[in-house]
Design a protein around this motif. Structure first.
Motif, PDB file in Angstrom:
ATOM      1  N   GLY A 176      43.722  71.822  48.786  1.00 42.68           N
ATOM      2  CA  GLY A 176      45.124  71.605  49.136  1.00 42.68           C
ATOM      3  C   GLY A 176      45.336  70.283  49.836  1.00 42.68           C
ATOM      4  N   VAL A 177      44.442  69.946  50.746  1.00 45.22           N
ATOM      5  CA  VAL A 177      44.552  68.673  51.473  1.00 45.22           C
ATOM      6  C   VAL A 177      44.318  67.495  50.532  1.00 45.22           C
ATOM      7  CG1 VAL A 177      43.514  67.288  53.310  1.00 45.22           C
ATOM      8  CG2 VAL A 177      44.008  69.708  53.703  1.00 45.22           C
ATOM      9  N   LEU A 178      43.303  67.608  49.663  1.00 46.92           N
ATOM     10  CA  LEU A 178      43.024  66.518  48.715  1.00 46.92           C
ATOM     11  C   LEU A 178      44.159  66.338  47.713  1.00 46.92           C
ATOM     12  CD1 LEU A 178      39.215  67.108  48.042  1.00 46.92           C
ATOM     13  CD2 LEU A 178      40.277  65.414  49.562  1.00 46.92           C
ATOM     14  N   ASN A 179      44.722  67.463  47.238  1.00 41.03           N
ATOM     15  CA  ASN A 179      45.853  67.370  46.308  1.00 41.03           C
ATOM     16  C   ASN A 179      47.075  66.766  46.993  1.00 41.03           C
ATOM     17  OD1 ASN A 179      44.250  68.513  44.360  1.00 41.03           O
ATOM     18  ND2 ASN A 179      45.220  70.517  44.425  1.00 41.03           N
ATOM     19  N   ALA A 219      52.302  76.056  39.496  1.00 41.03           N
ATOM     20  CA  ALA A 219      53.183  76.357  40.623  1.00 41.03           C
ATOM     21  C   ALA A 219      52.405  76.415  41.934  1.00 41.03           C
ATOM     22  CB  ALA A 219      53.913  77.669  40.375  1.00 41.03           C
ATOM     23  N   ILE A 220      51.197  76.965  41.896  1.00 39.47           N
ATOM     24  CA  ILE A 220      50.379  77.042  43.111  1.00 39.47           C
ATOM     25  C   ILE A 220      50.069  75.651  43.636  1.00 39.47           C
ATOM     26  CG2 ILE A 220      48.064  77.607  43.994  1.00 39.47           C
ATOM     27  CD1 ILE A 220      48.172  80.097  42.140  1.00 39.47           C
ATOM     28  N   ILE A 221      49.592  74.783  42.756  1.00 42.07           N
ATOM     29  CA  ILE A 221      49.236  73.434  43.200  1.00 42.07           C
ATOM     30  C   ILE A 221      50.456  72.720  43.769  1.00 42.07           C
ATOM     31  CG2 ILE A 221      48.497  71.144  42.395  1.00 42.07           C
ATOM     32  CD1 ILE A 221      46.464  72.600  40.615  1.00 42.07           C
ATOM     33  N   ALA A 222      51.579  72.811  43.078  1.00 39.51           N
ATOM     34  CA  ALA A 222      52.790  72.129  43.543  1.00 39.51           C
ATOM     35  C   ALA A 222      53.261  72.686  44.886  1.00 39.51           C
ATOM     36  CB  ALA A 222      53.895  72.253  42.494  1.00 39.51           C
ATOM     37  N   THR A 223      53.292  74.010  45.036  1.00 37.52           N
ATOM     38  CA  THR A 223      53.796  74.580  46.288  1.00 37.52           C
ATOM     39  C   THR A 223      52.827  74.381  47.450  1.00 37.52           C
ATOM     40  OG1 THR A 223      53.009  76.785  45.624  1.00 37.52           O
ATOM     41  CG2 THR A 223      55.325  76.263  45.173  1.00 37.52           C
ATOM     42  N   GLY A 255      53.923  72.413  50.707  1.00 41.47           N
ATOM     43  CA  GLY A 255      53.770  73.082  51.999  1.00 41.47           C
ATOM     44  C   GLY A 255      52.933  72.278  52.972  1.00 41.47           C
ATOM     45  N   ILE A 256      51.785  71.783  52.523  1.00 45.48           N
ATOM     46  CA  ILE A 256      50.907  71.018  53.410  1.00 45.48           C
ATOM     47  C   ILE A 256      51.561  69.707  53.815  1.00 45.48           C
ATOM     48  CG2 ILE A 256      48.720  69.737  53.535  1.00 45.48           C
ATOM     49  CD1 ILE A 256      47.417  72.038  52.005  1.00 45.48           C
ATOM     50  N   SER A 257      52.247  69.052  52.884  1.00 47.58           N
ATOM     51  CA  SER A 257      52.861  67.763  53.226  1.00 47.58           C
ATOM     52  C   SER A 257      54.001  67.932  54.235  1.00 47.58           C
ATOM     53  CB  SER A 257      53.344  67.042  51.971  1.00 47.58           C
ATOM     54  OG  SER A 257      54.384  67.764  51.355  1.00 47.58           O
ATOM     55  N   ARG A 258      54.659  69.092  54.259  1.00 45.53           N
ATOM     56  CA  ARG A 258      55.769  69.309  55.181  1.00 45.53           C
ATOM     57  C   ARG A 258      55.359  70.021  56.476  1.00 45.53           C
ATOM     58  NH1 ARG A 258      57.907  68.923  50.252  1.00 45.53           N
ATOM     59  NH2 ARG A 258      59.974  68.048  49.965  1.00 45.53           N
ATOM     60  N   ILE A 269      47.192  73.698  58.670  1.00 44.11           N
ATOM     61  CA  ILE A 269      47.007  75.020  59.274  1.00 44.11           C
ATOM     62  C   ILE A 269      48.235  75.904  59.067  1.00 44.11           C
ATOM     63  CG2 ILE A 269      47.730  74.376  61.616  1.00 44.11           C
ATOM     64  CD1 ILE A 269      45.485  76.323  62.598  1.00 44.11           C
ATOM     65  N   SER A 270      49.430  75.355  59.251  1.00 49.00           N
ATOM     66  CA  SER A 270      50.639  76.173  59.088  1.00 49.00           C
ATOM     67  C   SER A 270      50.830  76.586  57.637  1.00 49.00           C
ATOM     68  CB  SER A 270      51.869  75.407  59.583  1.00 49.00           C
ATOM     69  OG  SER A 270      51.775  75.207  60.971  1.00 49.00           O
ATOM     70  N   ALA A 271      50.665  75.644  56.725  1.00 48.26           N
ATOM     71  CA  ALA A 271      50.841  75.962  55.305  1.00 48.26           C
ATOM     72  C   ALA A 271      49.784  76.961  54.842  1.00 48.26           C
ATOM     73  CB  ALA A 271      50.784  74.691  54.458  1.00 48.26           C
ATOM     74  N   THR A 272      48.537  76.757  55.239  1.00 50.92           N
ATOM     75  CA  THR A 272      47.469  77.654  54.815  1.00 50.92           C
ATOM     76  C   THR A 272      47.662  79.047  55.408  1.00 50.92           C
ATOM     77  OG1 THR A 272      45.962  75.783  54.584  1.00 50.92           O
ATOM     78  CG2 THR A 272      44.960  77.961  54.709  1.00 50.92           C
ATOM     79  N   THR A 273      48.137  79.123  56.625  1.00 52.40           N
ATOM     80  CA  THR A 273      48.426  80.421  57.237  1.00 52.40           C
ATOM     81  C   THR A 273      49.484  81.163  56.429  1.00 52.40           C
ATOM     82  OG1 THR A 273      47.845  79.607  59.440  1.00 52.40           O
ATOM     83  CG2 THR A 273      49.258  81.561  59.338  1.00 52.40           C
TER      84      THR A 273
END
Length: 147
Positions: A21-24, A81-85, A89-92, A96-100
């Motif tokens: 997620g972080v790399l994407n 959809a998973i990759i995009a969301t 989520g991580i960019s916003r 930690i918050s997005a992964t939670t």
């Protein structure tokens, strides 16, 4: 395989998902959301192709494709959809918050799939410990998401 070893495999998957997620998200910042998503899938295709070739697994018997339930093919679209969301989520929200939030959604949905026996799963009766664990997960997520 012991239960502990079997448990380590999905733990590794979860770790890899967080790193992915972080790399994407980094790809998104440099290329844009949809070009990054396309590149991730092309690289994944190359990786899976290499595994099939080098392990000698070979490609599936194409005649079996018609025996698979139609909804099983939705996984590829869901992956986009998973990759995009995840990237959004991580960019916003940050990792930690997005992964939670992702984990709460993932576990809640998995519980429904298990309890209702959807998509070919054998239905499981909810046990009070599962429900307590889900509640604790939500409480833990709330604590992680507090600022």
């Amino acid at each position: 395989m012991s239960n502990w070893t079997a448990l380590l495999i999905p733990v590794a998957a979860g770790s890899l998902m967080a790193v992915q997620g972080v790399l994407n998200t980094l790809l998104n910042k440099n290329l844009g959301l949809w070009p990054a998503t396309l590149l991730v899938h092309l690289l994944g295709l190359a990786g899976v192709g290499a595994v099939l070739i080098f392990t000698g697994t070979g490609f599936p018997t194409w005649g079996k494709i018609s025996t698979v339930p139609w909804y099983a093919y939705l996984g590829g679209f869901i992956n986009v959809a998973i990759i995009a969301t995840v990237v959004l989520g991580i960019s916003r929200l940050g990792a930690i918050s997005a992964t939670t939030a992702i984990i709460v959604g993932q576990v809640s949905t998995a519980a429904l799939l298990d309890y209702l026996g959807l998509a070919g799963l054998t239905p499981k009766q909810p046990h009070w410990t599962h429900l307590a664990g889900l509640l604790l997960l939500v409480i833990g997520a709330r604590l992680l998401l507090q600022k």
